[in-house]
Write an enzyme that holds these catalytic residues in place. Sequence first.
Site: not given
Ligand code: PLP
Length: 431
Positions: A156, A236, A267
């Site tokens: 990770s 993103h 988003k």
């Molecule tokens: N993965 C990343 C890199 C994020 O920045 C975010 C939320 O900002 C998520 C997953 C989670 O997404 P969600 O807002 O749809 O729960």
Amino acid sequence: MRSDLSSRPHLQKVHAQNNGTIYDDHMMSSTNELIAEGRYRHFQEHNRQVGHFPYSEAIIHGEPKEISIWCSNDYLGMGQHPNVRKAMKEAIDLHGAGSGGTRNISGNHGDIIALEHELSILHEKPKALVFGCGYLANQATLSTLGRLLPDCLILSDDQNHASMIQGISASKSEKKIFKHNDIDHLEDLLKEQPKSRCKVIAFESVYSMDGDIGPIAKIIELAKRYNAMTYLDEVHAVGMYGPTGAGVAEREGLNNEIDIIQGTLAKAYGVVGGYIASSSALIDAIRSHASGFIFTSTMPPSIAAGARASIAHLRQSSYEREAMHSAVAYLKKRLTLARIPFLPSESHITPIMIADPRLCKAVADELLSNFDIYVQPINYPTVAKGTERLRVTLSPNHTPVMIDKFVEALHTVWTKFQLPFERNNCKDQAG
Ligand code: PLP
């Protein structure tokens, strides 16, 4: 069953403490620590009005006030797009408000099936699976993957999102953390492992706080050499990059090379929900074993229909992406000229560095109260202590005139708080 407590003094005591504060005391002391460190979070109420994005009506000291938003994750303003609103309204009128159940028990409606089909086409994968949000998609998939793959090792990136970290921990698999975007470190870790061992490399395309981009092609190459699976969070990036908005992997012609692509509908797509896209075998297994998928209600038809309309629009329209990216390029150029320090990100995210939680909040407060500019201060644990920042995101609707005013306001506030002006490393943005 007796309900009075008079005959049970020990329960009476707990009851009194419960109502009377011992639990609240614990809660308040944890919150007080945040206040003392200057990282207590104030949620700014504001109400967006259709047709006026990125302006919004904030409630400040109980009074409404028009502000402009500089930190929205509705990156392309799709939350107000006519196609999205129409699809949502029609789905409500046809099917009502909720989904009526989980996917297995009475909640498997046509709009969610159509949305998953749309997502599988977007990412050029046989199947997709929708979750309540992107957080859950990461948490549920990674935790299940680690449990289903025998003796699995999860590698990770050290900047991975909290939802991936949670999923990896819950999988109870062995995990190894590689230094952020460090291919050599990742290779060192892979080299130590038998080729036959199950390995998953979990990473992101656009990292949300620094706005840098993962070395996708190089990670794929390593994964192939060392027989590992790739898990890419494009939260993103979906809607934002690539000819049809499928993300950075699409832009780099790598959609087919990534084993699991994860994304959000909240988003750039402007609605809510999360998903993964992958092989039929993988989706079938996650669908059948992931607790965070099985034991939760399906998203309502209106949400699924709105998200699908948004994806469909951004598959064929590049206008929003292009207008947003040119607004961001203009902002970076203006910040460079004004010598306001920002991380030279390769993406649409512009982190303006302040590196102190209290100052960061003071700058944001000043921008809001004196310039009607709303940009949320970002502090620990979202970013490391000492790297507090304003994370600026623009939409296609942020015009050069607005950006000029924004940078002038920042300059005034920077001067007032005696923050350092610096030459940015962003030479290609200058001039
Ligand atoms: N993965 C990343 C890199 C994020 O920045 C975010 C939320 O900002 C998520 C997953 C989670 O997404 P969600 O807002 O749809 O729960």
